[in-house]
Write a protein that holds these residues in place. Sequence first.
Motif, PDB file in Angstrom:
ATOM      1  N   GLU A 208      -8.306  19.798  -7.676  1.00  0.00           N
ATOM      2  CA  GLU A 208      -7.694  19.098  -6.540  1.00  0.00           C
ATOM      3  C   GLU A 208      -6.190  19.202  -6.746  1.00  0.00           C
ATOM      4  N   ILE A 209      -5.556  20.193  -6.099  1.00  0.00           N
ATOM      5  CA  ILE A 209      -4.143  20.428  -6.404  1.00  0.00           C
ATOM      6  C   ILE A 209      -3.206  19.596  -5.526  1.00  0.00           C
ATOM      7  N   TYR A 210      -3.753  18.963  -4.498  1.00  0.00           N
ATOM      8  CA  TYR A 210      -2.897  18.171  -3.602  1.00  0.00           C
ATOM      9  C   TYR A 210      -3.186  16.680  -3.737  1.00  0.00           C
TER      10      TYR A 210
ATOM     11  N   PRO B 121      -1.570  25.901  -8.641  1.00  0.00           N
ATOM     12  CA  PRO B 121      -2.836  26.239  -9.306  1.00  0.00           C
ATOM     13  C   PRO B 121      -2.766  27.558 -10.091  1.00  0.00           C
ATOM     14  N   PHE B 122      -1.749  28.353  -9.839  1.00  0.00           N
ATOM     15  CA  PHE B 122      -1.590  29.671 -10.463  1.00  0.00           C
ATOM     16  C   PHE B 122      -2.856  30.520 -10.346  1.00  0.00           C
ATOM     17  N   GLN B 123      -3.576  30.348  -9.282  1.00  0.00           N
ATOM     18  CA  GLN B 123      -4.719  31.214  -8.971  1.00  0.00           C
ATOM     19  C   GLN B 123      -4.961  31.099  -7.470  1.00  0.00           C
ATOM     20  N   ARG B 124      -5.515  32.150  -6.898  1.00  0.00           N
ATOM     21  CA  ARG B 124      -5.776  32.147  -5.453  1.00  0.00           C
ATOM     22  C   ARG B 124      -6.934  31.196  -5.149  1.00  0.00           C
ATOM     23  N   LEU B 125      -6.765  30.344  -4.164  1.00  0.00           N
ATOM     24  CA  LEU B 125      -7.852  29.438  -3.759  1.00  0.00           C
ATOM     25  C   LEU B 125      -8.077  29.630  -2.257  1.00  0.00           C
TER      26      LEU B 125
ATOM     27  N   LEU C 142      -9.350  27.141   0.454  1.00  0.00           N
ATOM     28  CA  LEU C 142      -8.538  25.991   0.885  1.00  0.00           C
ATOM     29  C   LEU C 142      -7.744  26.272   2.160  1.00  0.00           C
ATOM     30  N   TYR C 143      -7.571  27.563   2.463  1.00  0.00           N
ATOM     31  CA  TYR C 143      -6.640  27.890   3.550  1.00  0.00           C
ATOM     32  C   TYR C 143      -7.295  28.701   4.676  1.00  0.00           C
ATOM     33  N   SER C 144      -8.596  28.586   4.797  1.00  0.00           N
ATOM     34  CA  SER C 144      -9.304  29.388   5.808  1.00  0.00           C
ATOM     35  C   SER C 144      -9.139  28.788   7.212  1.00  0.00           C
TER      36      SER C 144
ATOM     37  N   GLY D 141      11.117  21.076  -4.883  1.00  0.00           N
ATOM     38  CA  GLY D 141      10.479  21.140  -6.203  1.00  0.00           C
ATOM     39  C   GLY D 141      11.252  22.101  -7.053  1.00  0.00           C
ATOM     40  N   GLU D 142      10.942  22.110  -8.355  1.00  0.00           N
ATOM     41  CA  GLU D 142      11.713  23.022  -9.203  1.00  0.00           C
ATOM     42  C   GLU D 142      11.231  24.456  -8.990  1.00  0.00           C
ATOM     43  N   SER D 143      11.974  25.392  -9.533  1.00  0.00           N
ATOM     44  CA  SER D 143      11.661  26.797  -9.324  1.00  0.00           C
ATOM     45  C   SER D 143      10.256  27.116  -9.845  1.00  0.00           C
ATOM     46  N   GLY D 144       9.453  27.793  -9.024  1.00  0.00           N
ATOM     47  CA  GLY D 144       8.102  28.180  -9.424  1.00  0.00           C
ATOM     48  C   GLY D 144       7.057  27.120  -9.109  1.00  0.00           C
ATOM     49  N   ALA D 145       7.477  26.004  -8.515  1.00  0.00           N
ATOM     50  CA  ALA D 145       6.530  24.911  -8.254  1.00  0.00           C
ATOM     51  C   ALA D 145       5.531  25.269  -7.141  1.00  0.00           C
ATOM     52  N   GLY D 146       5.898  26.176  -6.256  1.00  0.00           N
ATOM     53  CA  GLY D 146       4.991  26.556  -5.166  1.00  0.00           C
ATOM     54  C   GLY D 146       5.536  26.214  -3.789  1.00  0.00           C
ATOM     55  N   LYS D 147       6.860  26.092  -3.668  1.00  0.00           N
ATOM     56  CA  LYS D 147       7.454  25.706  -2.381  1.00  0.00           C
ATOM     57  C   LYS D 147       7.218  26.772  -1.322  1.00  0.00           C
ATOM     58  N   THR D 148       7.473  28.031  -1.690  1.00  0.00           N
ATOM     59  CA  THR D 148       7.362  29.095  -0.688  1.00  0.00           C
ATOM     60  C   THR D 148       5.914  29.239  -0.228  1.00  0.00           C
ATOM     61  N   GLU D 149       4.982  29.140  -1.184  1.00  0.00           N
ATOM     62  CA  GLU D 149       3.561  29.226  -0.818  1.00  0.00           C
ATOM     63  C   GLU D 149       3.210  28.077   0.130  1.00  0.00           C
ATOM     64  N   SER D 150       3.699  26.871  -0.188  1.00  0.00           N
ATOM     65  CA  SER D 150       3.393  25.709   0.670  1.00  0.00           C
ATOM     66  C   SER D 150       4.009  25.902   2.051  1.00  0.00           C
TER      67      SER D 150
ATOM     68  N   ARG E 224      10.966  31.671 -14.666  1.00  0.00           N
ATOM     69  CA  ARG E 224       9.874  30.803 -14.245  1.00  0.00           C
ATOM     70  C   ARG E 224       8.964  31.386 -13.184  1.00  0.00           C
ATOM     71  N   ASN E 225       9.452  32.367 -12.459  1.00  0.00           N
ATOM     72  CA  ASN E 225       8.699  32.790 -11.291  1.00  0.00           C
ATOM     73  C   ASN E 225       8.956  34.275 -11.027  1.00  0.00           C
ATOM     74  N   ASN E 226       7.866  35.069 -10.981  1.00  0.00           N
ATOM     75  CA  ASN E 226       8.020  36.515 -10.758  1.00  0.00           C
ATOM     76  C   ASN E 226       8.505  36.855  -9.356  1.00  0.00           C
ATOM     77  N   ASN E 227       8.381  35.873  -8.452  1.00  0.00           N
ATOM     78  CA  ASN E 227       8.802  36.137  -7.070  1.00  0.00           C
ATOM     79  C   ASN E 227       9.613  34.942  -6.572  1.00  0.00           C
ATOM     80  N   SER E 228      10.722  34.694  -7.259  1.00  0.00           N
ATOM     81  CA  SER E 228      11.510  33.504  -6.965  1.00  0.00           C
ATOM     82  C   SER E 228      12.450  33.745  -5.783  1.00  0.00           C
TER      83      SER E 228
ATOM     84  N   TYR F 169      16.053  25.423  -2.124  1.00  0.00           N
ATOM     85  CA  TYR F 169      16.251  26.202  -3.338  1.00  0.00           C
ATOM     86  C   TYR F 169      15.693  25.458  -4.541  1.00  0.00           C
ATOM     87  N   GLY F 170      14.960  26.138  -5.416  1.00  0.00           N
ATOM     88  CA  GLY F 170      14.361  25.470  -6.580  1.00  0.00           C
ATOM     89  C   GLY F 170      15.382  25.047  -7.619  1.00  0.00           C
ATOM     90  N   PHE F 171      15.210  23.839  -8.117  1.00  0.00           N
ATOM     91  CA  PHE F 171      16.121  23.324  -9.134  1.00  0.00           C
ATOM     92  C   PHE F 171      15.900  24.086 -10.440  1.00  0.00           C
TER      93      PHE F 171
END
Length: 515
Positions: A90-92, A104-108, A111-113, A156-165, A208-212, A436-438
């Motif tokens: 439960e990531i949220y 979650p660092f994995q595709r779920l 959750l997004y269908s 959120g800080e860098s790599g937290a998942g802001k762009t994905e969200s 922190r993030n490969n795609n920051s 921008y991530g802190f």
Amino acid sequence: MTFSASTAVGSHVWVEDPEVAWIDGEVVEVNGEEIKVLCTSGKAIVANAANVYPKDPDAPPCGVDDMTKLAYLHEPGVLHNLRCRYDMNEIYTYTGNILIAVNPFQRLPHLYSNHMMEQYKGMTLGELSPHPFAIADSAYRQMINEGISQAILVSGESGAGKTESTKMLMQYLAYMGGRVAAEGRTVEQQVLESNPVLEAFGNAKTVRNNNSSRFGKFVEIQFNNRGRISGAAIRTYLLERSRVCQISDPERNYHCFYMLCAAPEEDIQKYKLGNPRTFRYLNQSNCYELDGVDDSKEYLSTRRAMDVVGISSDEQDAIFRVVAAVLHLGNIEFKKVSESDGSEPKDDQSRFHLKTAADLLMCNEKSLEDSLCKRVMVTRDETITKSLDPDAATTSRDALAKIVYSRLFDWLVNKINRSIGQDPDSKFLIGVLDIYGFESFKTNRCLTGMLNLHHLQRLISFRMLAPSSTYLYKQKNIFKAALNTLHILYELLLLFPTLPLKPEHKGYMFRACYK
Ligand SMILES: Nc1ncnc2c1ncn2[C@@H]1O[C@H](COP(=O)(O)OP(=O)(O)OP(=O)(O)O)[C@@H](O)[C@H]1O
């Protein structure tokens, strides 16, 4: 919410632990301000009462979906709750009307269908499990029902998942407000499809993030009075320019540089490129490849994404000419001109890169050389040309590379906006701000400090709009973590009182630093 000296023996508490952050246990001895706790791990810890927090023994083992339901809202309680939920995938989690996402660092994908989007349609916040779709739905409903534009802040800080969200929020808004285009692609499709282009030129691998994302983004979705999407605009700000000519191991420069070096042979010849290890702007770090990413495929898919957002093949060629020119610029080295204070390209290699950069930028080679090796000062009475020494010419070269790249980025954003199209008659809009991530390093560069300052300022603004006690609590901890940077920033503020900060924000920073 720490314990007072009246803490009773037998109470359940949280104490700080150097390995696992917080550990729970039972108070076995109270000696004035000193509290002895027998932890569930078996070890005994003696802690000051100020660092001991009460634990709710009746808290459900699987956590709560809204943290306002917690008996104690303190750091160990919040972290423990998020941990319990994360362990169950439960990531949220909500905190009132704020959604907290744990990466979650994995595709779920489940959750997004589309089915999930259908479920959240029209649901009151809190009726279903916490989800970005619920936040987007709530914003959409409020816009429709109250006729007021809305904004969603993702931080959120860098790599937290802001762009994905942010992508999920956009996906839901597109689902709710989308329409079948009469011809070509819809506005919402174009906004979503512009992501790969912006990411190629504005994202990079960081520690922190490969795609920051190395820029801030405000996406504005415009709606007509029937709640249908009628236009959109992407506003970007604060691209991290310094990355163009300065990177540290194990980070990378912007993705587009590596993609271009991995382009088909024909393009490599055209732009006179080759191994990224031969370019100064790329070889300051030993990281050239990303796990699971094939830069040659990324190059082709970026080109395809450019086609989709309406960038013609001539324009694409011009864009990549500029990217290649920046790499060649970085390889121009300078030497001192004998018996003069001036400088000139160091050798044939540097001359080659100067000429190639000039050809790619379609400018005169001598003019480009002069712009790097000389400084022109215009006074009221005369124009003075000053020769620059090799160090100053190098600085001037890097400044040119940074400005050319950031102008290219701005051009791309404008082009995407023109292609998507804005609706000057739109009734309302929903804005999604991907802040921008802190970041905080052992040694923070001035730019990192400035970006963090900007980030904090946005958070402070938001706090003023949503003064929920829990949110304030969370911010206090963000500030605590950022204290070192804040101290430096506050000192900077004293040195440069004209920094563009609101007076109340300066006061807040002062209190955060020195309280
Ligand atoms: N909901 C999610 N589902 C799957 N993977 C995720 C999710 N959120 C984040 N990730 C993973 O974490 C990585 C980092 O996330 P993201 O790029 O969104 O972070 P960010 O907060 O925007 O970072 P930055 O400030 O550095 O740009 C993503 O590339 C992705 O692999």
